[in-house]
Each structure stands twice: as C-alpha cells, then as structure tokens.
Design a protein around this motif. Sequence first.
Motif, PDB file in Angstrom:
ATOM      1  N   TYR A  60       8.620  -0.202  15.210  1.00 11.36           N
ATOM      2  CA  TYR A  60       7.451   0.629  14.971  1.00 11.36           C
ATOM      3  C   TYR A  60       6.651   0.825  16.255  1.00 11.36           C
ATOM      4  O   TYR A  60       6.573  -0.071  17.103  1.00 11.36           O
ATOM      5  CB  TYR A  60       6.530  -0.024  13.929  1.00 11.36           C
ATOM      6  CG  TYR A  60       7.156  -0.185  12.566  1.00 11.36           C
ATOM      7  CD1 TYR A  60       7.751  -1.375  12.184  1.00 11.36           C
ATOM      8  CD2 TYR A  60       7.124   0.861  11.643  1.00 11.36           C
ATOM      9  CE1 TYR A  60       8.319  -1.529  10.936  1.00 11.36           C
ATOM     10  CE2 TYR A  60       7.694   0.717  10.386  1.00 11.36           C
ATOM     11  CZ  TYR A  60       8.287  -0.473  10.040  1.00 11.36           C
ATOM     12  OH  TYR A  60       8.852  -0.616   8.794  1.00 11.36           O
ATOM     13  N   LYS A  65       1.921   0.107  13.262  1.00 10.05           N
ATOM     14  CA  LYS A  65       2.334  -1.222  12.792  1.00 10.05           C
ATOM     15  C   LYS A  65       1.360  -1.746  11.745  1.00 10.05           C
ATOM     16  O   LYS A  65       0.148  -1.649  11.903  1.00 10.05           O
ATOM     17  CB  LYS A  65       2.397  -2.196  13.971  1.00 10.05           C
ATOM     18  CG  LYS A  65       3.625  -2.040  14.842  1.00 10.05           C
ATOM     19  CD  LYS A  65       3.635  -3.067  15.959  1.00 10.05           C
ATOM     20  CE  LYS A  65       4.868  -2.920  16.828  1.00 10.05           C
ATOM     21  NZ  LYS A  65       4.855  -3.856  17.975  1.00 10.05           N
ATOM     22  N   THR A  69       5.869   1.859   6.795  1.00 11.12           N
ATOM     23  CA  THR A  69       7.107   1.122   6.550  1.00 11.12           C
ATOM     24  C   THR A  69       8.269   2.101   6.467  1.00 11.12           C
ATOM     25  O   THR A  69       8.219   3.056   5.688  1.00 11.12           O
ATOM     26  CB  THR A  69       7.026   0.320   5.245  1.00 11.12           C
ATOM     27  OG1 THR A  69       5.921  -0.588   5.302  1.00 11.12           O
ATOM     28  CG2 THR A  69       8.309  -0.472   5.026  1.00 11.12           C
ATOM     29  N   SER A  71      12.307   2.758   5.646  1.00 10.79           N
ATOM     30  CA  SER A  71      13.389   2.189   4.850  1.00 10.79           C
ATOM     31  C   SER A  71      14.427   3.269   4.593  1.00 10.79           C
ATOM     32  O   SER A  71      14.178   4.454   4.828  1.00 10.79           O
ATOM     33  CB  SER A  71      12.857   1.635   3.525  1.00 10.79           C
ATOM     34  OG  SER A  71      12.282   2.659   2.748  1.00 10.79           O
ATOM     35  N   GLN A  82       6.966   5.216   4.354  1.00  8.47           N
ATOM     36  CA  GLN A  82       5.785   4.965   3.541  1.00  8.47           C
ATOM     37  C   GLN A  82       4.604   4.805   4.480  1.00  8.47           C
ATOM     38  O   GLN A  82       4.606   3.922   5.342  1.00  8.47           O
ATOM     39  CB  GLN A  82       5.971   3.702   2.702  1.00  8.47           C
ATOM     40  CG  GLN A  82       4.759   3.334   1.862  1.00  8.47           C
ATOM     41  CD  GLN A  82       4.471   4.356   0.782  1.00  8.47           C
ATOM     42  OE1 GLN A  82       5.375   4.809   0.089  1.00  8.47           O
ATOM     43  NE2 GLN A  82       3.196   4.712   0.611  1.00  8.47           N
TER      44      GLN A  82
END
Length: 126
Positions: A60, A65, A69, A71, A82
């Motif tokens: 990140y 940070k 997120t 994924s 997200q």
Amino acid sequence: QVQLVESGGGLVQAGGSLRLSCAASGRTFSRYSMGWFRQAPGKEREFVAAITWNGGTPRYADPVKGRFTISRDFAKNTLYLQMNSLLPEDTAVYYCVADNIVRIPVGARQSDYNFWGQGTQVTVSS
C-alpha cells in the motif's frame, strides 16, 4: 492478454466508504499481480495498492495504509479495493492494473504494469 474493467466509483461524503471492483478477462488471471493507481486532477498518477499473483503480500501507498484494503477473488476473476474513511484528497480516477511478471515485492511503478483499465471516478465531498 488481460482486459480490465473497473466499476464501483461514485460520489461519497468524507468518512464514507466505497468498494471498487475490477473484472478481469483472460484465463491467466491467477498468474498476474494486480493493483490500483489513481490520478487526481492536475496531479501525476500515483500508486495506491497492489497484490501478488497468489493473493498474498499486499503493498500500500502510505496515504492509504490502514484505510484501504486490496483483495482478489480468483473464482470471479475480480480484484477489489475496499476504501474506508475516505478523504477529499482521495478524489481521483482509479485505474486497475495487471502485471504478468513476477516481482518481489509486488511493483509500485507505473512501468511495472503492462495492462490498464479505463478508470473509474471517485469523488469525495467534504
């Protein structure tokens, strides 16, 4: 070859959340590292986040940070971002990227990625 199509952008108030999706076509999705870049008006494009080909070891940028997120869902050939606790400075066009070269750690330079989506606009109001 991989084709990338982003979705999920929009207008949200500061402090809110959005989830970006990136649908990838191509049978070799699982072999590509993938990530997100963004470009705000009048600014250079910058790295946001990336994840390795096997779904591990995310990376990140410092400004996101703890709030963003990354994924991926291999069954759906989809990458996600997200974004929580959004700030007005997160306003930008967000681009999904893919890289067919194994890099450790996963790349954070624009030149590390040879496949790019068209982008999706995220606007955070204050």
